[in-house]
Enzyme design. Structure first.
Site, PDB file in Angstrom:
ATOM      1  CE  LYS A  15      -4.346   0.854   1.582  1.00  0.00           C
ATOM      2  NZ  LYS A  15      -5.058   0.218   2.812  1.00  0.00           N
ATOM      3  NE  ARG A  90      -7.735   6.139   2.128  1.00  0.00           N
ATOM      4  CZ  ARG A  90      -6.443   5.559   2.808  1.00  0.00           C
ATOM      5  NH1 ARG A  90      -5.509   5.886   1.949  1.00  0.00           N
ATOM      6  NH2 ARG A  90      -6.536   4.843   3.762  1.00  0.00           N
ATOM      7  NE  ARG A 126      -0.495  -0.114  10.751  1.00  0.00           N
ATOM      8  CZ  ARG A 126      -1.005   0.269   9.726  1.00  0.00           C
ATOM      9  NH1 ARG A 126      -0.774  -0.116   8.587  1.00  0.00           N
ATOM     10  NH2 ARG A 126      -1.783   1.388  10.043  1.00  0.00           N
ATOM     11  NE  ARG A 159      -0.734   4.489  10.612  1.00  0.00           N
ATOM     12  CZ  ARG A 159      -1.344   4.375   9.609  1.00  0.00           C
ATOM     13  NH1 ARG A 159      -0.718   3.591   8.673  1.00  0.00           N
ATOM     14  NH2 ARG A 159      -2.465   4.581   9.045  1.00  0.00           N
ATOM     15  NE  ARG A 170      -6.913   3.864   9.636  1.00  0.00           N
ATOM     16  CZ  ARG A 170      -5.956   2.990  10.109  1.00  0.00           C
ATOM     17  NH1 ARG A 170      -5.790   3.068  11.270  1.00  0.00           N
ATOM     18  NH2 ARG A 170      -5.182   2.457   9.355  1.00  0.00           N
TER      19      ARG A 170
HETATM   20  P1  AP5 Z   1      -0.212  -2.770   6.246  1.00  0.00           P
HETATM   21  O1  AP5 Z   1       0.599  -3.391   5.140  1.00  0.00           O
HETATM   22  O2  AP5 Z   1       0.567  -1.593   7.156  1.00  0.00           O
HETATM   23  O3  AP5 Z   1      -1.704  -2.478   5.818  1.00  0.00           O
HETATM   24  P2  AP5 Z   1      -2.186  -1.230   4.876  1.00  0.00           P
HETATM   25  O4  AP5 Z   1      -3.125  -1.583   4.120  1.00  0.00           O
HETATM   26  O5  AP5 Z   1      -1.028  -0.432   4.514  1.00  0.00           O
HETATM   27  O6  AP5 Z   1      -3.048  -0.512   5.940  1.00  0.00           O
HETATM   28  P3  AP5 Z   1      -3.155   1.145   6.260  1.00  0.00           P
HETATM   29  O7  AP5 Z   1      -3.562   1.427   8.037  1.00  0.00           O
HETATM   30  O8  AP5 Z   1      -1.653   1.642   6.239  1.00  0.00           O
HETATM   31  O9  AP5 Z   1      -3.965   1.656   5.308  1.00  0.00           O
HETATM   32  P4  AP5 Z   1      -4.745   2.981   5.475  1.00  0.00           P
HETATM   33  O10 AP5 Z   1      -5.235   2.854   4.155  1.00  0.00           O
HETATM   34  O11 AP5 Z   1      -5.821   3.028   6.678  1.00  0.00           O
HETATM   35  O12 AP5 Z   1      -3.641   3.835   5.973  1.00  0.00           O
HETATM   36  P5  AP5 Z   1      -2.879   5.020   5.108  1.00  0.00           P
HETATM   37  O13 AP5 Z   1      -1.453   5.242   5.965  1.00  0.00           O
HETATM   38  O14 AP5 Z   1      -2.954   4.950   3.701  1.00  0.00           O
HETATM   39  O15 AP5 Z   1      -0.388  -3.995   7.270  1.00  0.00           O
HETATM   40  C1  AP5 Z   1      -1.138  -3.839   8.460  1.00  0.00           C
HETATM   41  C2  AP5 Z   1      -0.508  -4.816   9.409  1.00  0.00           C
HETATM   42  O16 AP5 Z   1      -1.023  -6.345   9.015  1.00  0.00           O
HETATM   43  C3  AP5 Z   1       1.010  -4.722   9.653  1.00  0.00           C
HETATM   44  O17 AP5 Z   1       1.213  -4.870  11.138  1.00  0.00           O
HETATM   45  C4  AP5 Z   1       1.431  -5.942   8.899  1.00  0.00           C
HETATM   46  O18 AP5 Z   1       2.703  -6.654   9.364  1.00  0.00           O
HETATM   47  C5  AP5 Z   1       0.112  -6.921   8.979  1.00  0.00           C
HETATM   48  N1  AP5 Z   1       0.153  -7.670   7.639  1.00  0.00           N
HETATM   49  C6  AP5 Z   1       0.332  -7.231   6.343  1.00  0.00           C
HETATM   50  N2  AP5 Z   1      -0.170  -8.486   5.523  1.00  0.00           N
HETATM   51  C7  AP5 Z   1      -0.383  -9.534   6.432  1.00  0.00           C
HETATM   52  C8  AP5 Z   1      -0.665 -10.626   6.177  1.00  0.00           C
HETATM   53  N3  AP5 Z   1      -0.656 -11.204   4.940  1.00  0.00           N
HETATM   54  N4  AP5 Z   1      -0.983 -11.727   7.168  1.00  0.00           N
HETATM   55  C9  AP5 Z   1      -0.672 -11.065   8.343  1.00  0.00           C
HETATM   56  N5  AP5 Z   1      -0.281  -9.941   8.648  1.00  0.00           N
HETATM   57  C10 AP5 Z   1       0.078  -8.908   7.752  1.00  0.00           C
HETATM   58  O19 AP5 Z   1      -3.888   6.537   5.573  1.00  0.00           O
HETATM   59  C11 AP5 Z   1      -3.818   6.786   6.669  1.00  0.00           C
HETATM   60  C12 AP5 Z   1      -4.764   8.139   6.946  1.00  0.00           C
HETATM   61  O20 AP5 Z   1      -4.177   9.250   5.915  1.00  0.00           O
HETATM   62  C13 AP5 Z   1      -6.224   8.068   6.184  1.00  0.00           C
HETATM   63  O21 AP5 Z   1      -7.154   7.415   7.190  1.00  0.00           O
HETATM   64  C14 AP5 Z   1      -6.618   9.342   5.775  1.00  0.00           C
HETATM   65  O22 AP5 Z   1      -6.869  10.064   6.985  1.00  0.00           O
HETATM   66  C15 AP5 Z   1      -5.015   9.967   5.254  1.00  0.00           C
HETATM   67  N6  AP5 Z   1      -5.200   9.805   3.912  1.00  0.00           N
HETATM   68  C16 AP5 Z   1      -4.144   8.798   3.120  1.00  0.00           C
HETATM   69  N7  AP5 Z   1      -4.440   8.850   1.819  1.00  0.00           N
HETATM   70  C17 AP5 Z   1      -5.543   9.399   1.740  1.00  0.00           C
HETATM   71  C18 AP5 Z   1      -6.353   9.731   0.397  1.00  0.00           C
HETATM   72  N8  AP5 Z   1      -5.958   9.246  -0.762  1.00  0.00           N
HETATM   73  N9  AP5 Z   1      -7.301  10.519   0.472  1.00  0.00           N
HETATM   74  C19 AP5 Z   1      -7.898  11.068   1.645  1.00  0.00           C
HETATM   75  N10 AP5 Z   1      -7.207  10.721   2.908  1.00  0.00           N
HETATM   76  C20 AP5 Z   1      -5.823  10.246   2.917  1.00  0.00           C
HETATM   77 MG    MG Z   2      -0.389   1.700   4.674  1.00  0.00          MG
END
Ligand code: AP5
Ligand code: MG
Length: 216
Positions: A15, A90, A126, A159, A170
């Protein structure tokens, strides 16, 4: 008319990677609730302190905190014509709150799917930039210079929620609380399902086509 693109998919689906690229291609601001929480955490705000325990253990931050923070962000002038949401909504309650706010806007949800084993490999390898939040991967998109962001020269870190144990938590939280959000947008006829397991360039092309379809 305002256009809001919602990126759905499990942790590690890509994402953040794709939102950054789509934001450039569509000239639309990238709004990530995870990045907003990490900014608050870095600045030592009260909100950051409240979110910390949930994020570090892989649980969701309570809806009220997330919704207030997100609505404050999208009220800013750069979001007037539309924006791109990464990591929100979410829960079904978050989706309902967003619906109520967006009546009249064009909404499109892009749902990335990737198998669990690949998600674990992506997250545990990552490396995220402290400066601009750009993401690298030690195998799939390694930085030119180890530990240094290709985009802004900032330092890279892993992270705390990218440990194997927290990643598994997660993923289970995603299955229980976020999966139902897919059905919410599917029922409204605005969801596009996309294969997130292909190369970043292939995923980007498919997402851009789906997003531009939404903009007509
Ligand atoms: P990346 O693009 O970073 O993946 P992502 O989908 O953004 O994954 P996240 O871990 O950031 O999502 P998340 O939803 O758990 O975390 P968030 O920060 O939103 O890609 C991942 C890796 O893969 C990278 O190394 C990249 O280079 C590689 N990659 C990407 N595409 C690829 C491909 N096609 N092929 C190979 N490699 C690839 O949330 C964190 C925390 O915040 C949550 O756990 C929660 O506690 C809180 N939070 C955030 N939003 C909310 C909400 N709306 N409600 C409640 N709590 C929330
Ligand atoms: Mg992300």
């Amino acid at each position: 008319m305002q256009t809001v693109l919602i990126l759905l998919g499990p942790p590690g689906a890509g994402k953040g990677t794709q939102a950054a690229r789509l934001a450039g291609a569509l000239s639309s601001p990238h709004v990530s609730t995870g990045d907003l929480f990490r900014e608050n955490l870095g600045q030592g705000t009260e909100l950051g302190q409240k979110a910390k325990q949930f994020m570090e253990s892989g649980r969701l931050v309570p809806d009220a905190l997330v919704i207030d923070m997100l609505f404050d962000r999208v009220a800013k002038s750069d979001c007037q014509a539309g924006y791109l949401l990464d990591g929100f909504p979410r829960t079904v309650a978050q989706a309902q709150a967003l619906d109520a706010r967006l009546s009249g806007a064009t909404v499109r949800a892009l749902n990335l799917s990737v198998a669990d084993a690949a998600l674990i490999e992506r997250l545990t390898g990552r490396w995220t930039c402290k400066g601009c939040a750009h993401v690298h991967h030690e195998r799939f998109s390694p930085p030119v210079k180890a530990g240094v962001c290709d985009k802004c020269g900032g330092s890279l870190y892993q992270r705390t929620d990218d440990s194997r144990e927290v990643v598994e938590k997660r993923l289970s939280v995603y299955r229980e609380q976020t999966r139902p959000v897919e059905a919410h947008y599917r029922a409204r006829g605005v969801l596009a399902d996309l294969d997130g397991s292909r190369t970043p360039d292939q995923v980007f092309s498919a997402m851009l086509a789906a997003a531009q379809g939404a903009q007509g």
